[in-house]
Design a protein around this motif. Structure first.
Motif, short mmCIF file in Angstrom:
data_model
loop_
_atom_site.label_atom_id
_atom_site.label_comp_id
_atom_site.label_asym_id
_atom_site.label_seq_id
_atom_site.Cartn_x
_atom_site.Cartn_y
_atom_site.Cartn_z
N ASP B 191 1.07 -1.10 0.06
CA ASP B 191 -0.19 -0.10 0.10
C ASP B 191 0.90 1.11 -0.07
O ASP B 191 2.13 1.23 0.50
N TYR B 192 0.30 2.42 -0.54
CA TYR B 192 1.06 3.61 -0.44
C TYR B 192 1.05 4.20 0.86
O TYR B 192 0.14 4.10 1.66
N TRP B 193 1.71 5.09 1.09
CA TRP B 193 2.10 5.87 2.49
C TRP B 193 0.78 6.27 2.89
O TRP B 193 0.43 6.19 4.07
N PRO B 194 0.33 7.24 2.19
CA PRO B 194 -0.95 7.99 2.73
C PRO B 194 -2.14 6.78 2.96
O PRO B 194 -2.96 7.35 3.68
N ASP B 195 -1.86 5.89 2.64
CA ASP B 195 -3.10 4.49 3.05
C ASP B 195 -2.41 3.84 4.22
O ASP B 195 -3.13 2.77 4.37
N PHE B 196 -1.63 4.35 4.80
CA PHE B 196 -1.15 3.74 6.08
C PHE B 196 -2.11 3.29 7.14
O PHE B 196 -3.34 3.82 7.11
N ARG B 197 -2.14 2.18 7.64
CA ARG B 197 -3.14 1.38 8.62
C ARG B 197 -2.11 0.84 9.77
O ARG B 197 -1.07 0.46 9.40
N LYS B 198 -2.61 0.62 10.89
CA LYS B 198 -1.69 0.20 11.79
C LYS B 198 -1.53 -1.25 11.70
O LYS B 198 -0.42 -1.69 12.04
N GLU B 199 -2.41 -1.87 10.81
CA GLU B 199 -1.92 -3.15 10.73
C GLU B 199 -1.06 -3.70 9.95
O GLU B 199 -0.26 -4.74 9.98
N HIS B 200 -0.55 -2.27 9.12
CA HIS B 200 1.01 -2.72 8.32
C HIS B 200 1.94 -2.89 9.24
O HIS B 200 2.82 -3.85 9.21
N VAL B 201 2.14 -2.10 10.32
CA VAL B 201 3.07 -2.11 11.33
C VAL B 201 2.94 -3.39 12.09
O VAL B 201 3.97 -4.03 12.37
N GLU B 202 1.72 -3.87 12.53
CA GLU B 202 1.60 -5.00 13.24
C GLU B 202 2.15 -6.10 12.51
O GLU B 202 2.80 -6.97 13.02
N ALA B 203 1.86 -6.13 10.84
CA ALA B 203 2.40 -7.13 10.41
C ALA B 203 3.73 -7.42 10.38
O ALA B 203 4.55 -8.44 10.39
N ALA B 204 4.44 -5.92 10.20
CA ALA B 204 5.95 -5.82 10.16
C ALA B 204 6.41 -6.48 11.18
O ALA B 204 7.50 -7.07 11.35
N LEU B 205 5.77 -5.86 12.40
CA LEU B 205 6.58 -6.47 13.61
C LEU B 205 6.41 -8.02 13.79
O LEU B 205 7.40 -8.56 14.63
N LYS B 206 5.41 -8.42 13.61
CA LYS B 206 5.18 -9.99 13.77
C LYS B 206 6.23 -10.69 12.75
O LYS B 206 6.81 -11.56 13.33
N TRP B 207 6.48 -10.10 11.60
CA TRP B 207 7.31 -10.80 10.55
C TRP B 207 8.81 -10.66 11.43
O TRP B 207 9.51 -11.69 11.21
N TYR B 208 9.03 -9.56 11.74
CA TYR B 208 10.44 -9.05 12.23
C TYR B 208 10.73 -10.15 13.44
O TYR B 208 11.67 -10.43 13.73
N SER B 209 9.63 -10.24 14.41
CA SER B 209 9.79 -11.05 15.58
C SER B 209 10.18 -12.49 15.10
O SER B 209 10.93 -13.30 16.04
#
Lengths: 217, 217
Positions: B191-209
């Motif tokens: 997704d493009y940055w202006p379409d930011f959703r918290k779920e993006h970060v949650e998914a990134a953090l889960k993946w990182y973990s």
């Protein structure tokens, strides 16, 4: 199809591949030589101008010595195989260390083998700190410059990389030529390197062809 | 869940987002401020220690002046918004250029705002050549050192980055803090940055973990 001029290769996953087959970790490396040769032939036929292979790093040499011996042996074999082909070959890495295999010292000046042609850069006992003239530092801080070394890249003979292909599923550069990779498109293959298939590269090249090139602009 | 200490943010896709909505390219940037603030609050609550935002680069300033004015204005607004929060804030970039917004000069020394806390590094008129002391060079060759500058990073106050999250689908670093990103795990949100959703970060953090941390070892 728009092809990359210079492809970087991170052949990761040899140890996980070996473990999956009930072998010891060290036994994965020797299964990584033949994929590299297949890849070389494939890229040469496509007319790729330059390739950089991530052989092993200074960090890697901190692993158990049986592993270290195995990946060193695999890198020596790979370079010797490549020297039987048509290639303009250069090995880059810290030669001022007992971890650098003496067999590869003659390759640390670029030399045309066979009919020459594709430039191949093979990183052996490489580290990004060594490359950029930073003091190695395991802290989280940004590195300090080594007083003895100026800000000239040790890999100044290696050009900008258009496409990095990494096998083994990890989405990171792991210290691979940070300056040459600043604008690289990064394609990750989930399969382990010893499971190399030509289709991986075909998919990477197709994906690359669909990316735009902005060089940060 | 294992959390990153330092997250790098590449908020890409503002122009493509605007075009998709029938707006002019330049109109995308102002829609990128609010996502940044939501992300800041989210990471602060999680206890993330440091964040680095890719504001704009020297390369970006070569775009049409309406776009340049729009992204400069958005970056100034974002930094001013952050200065009303609790943060240890530092703006980094080439201030010796008319492209550096004078409003942000006071932020080029790190300062605690509010209760301080999370370190925020905001890159404004940044370039990796400037950072590393290389002469800008548009050729494919590796860069030459600038005689005037030693091998000390201009961003020496920015620590190693554990996780880079890039919005807008592109799989590359585009010159973002090359030294601090050598070992970063890279997560791409389509997704493009202006379409930011918290779920993006949650998914990134889960993946990182779920990634291992080897630091090249």
């Amino acid at each position: 199809m728009r092809l990359p001029k210079h492809i970087g290769i991170i052949p990761d996953g040899n140890r996980r591949w070996a473990l999956d087959r009930g072998m010891e970790k060290k036994d994965g490396y020797r299964h990584g030589i033949s994929p590299g040769m297949t890849l070389y032939h494939m890229c040469r036929e496509l007319g790729i101008e330059e390739m950089s292979f991530y052989g092993f790093t200074v960090d890697n040499t901190k692993r158990p010595s049986t592993q270290r011996q195995a990946f060193t042996k695999a890198c020596v074999a790979a370079v010797e195989e490549l020297s039987k082909e048509d290639a303009s070959l250069l090995v880059l890495g810290n030669t001022q260390s007992p971890m650098f295999p003496p067999e590869l010292l003659p390759y640390t000046r670029r030399h045309d083998f066979g009919a020459g042609g594709m430039r191949i850069n093979f990183l052996v006992n490489y580290s990004w700190e060594w490359d950029m003239g930073f003091k190695p530092d395991n802290s989280r801080k940004a590195p300090a410059a080594s007083a003895a070394i100026g800000p000239v890249l040790r890999t100044a003979d290696v050009s900008r990389i258009d496409l990095v292909i990494r096998w083994g599923g990890r989405r990171r550069l792991s210290g691979f030529l940070p300056v040459q990779s600043v604008y690289s498109d990064i394609y990750v293959v989930d399969d382990y390197w010893p499971d190399f298939r030509k289709e991986h590269v075909e998919a990477a090249l197709k994906w690359y062809s669909d990316q735009d090139v902005t060089l940060g602009g």
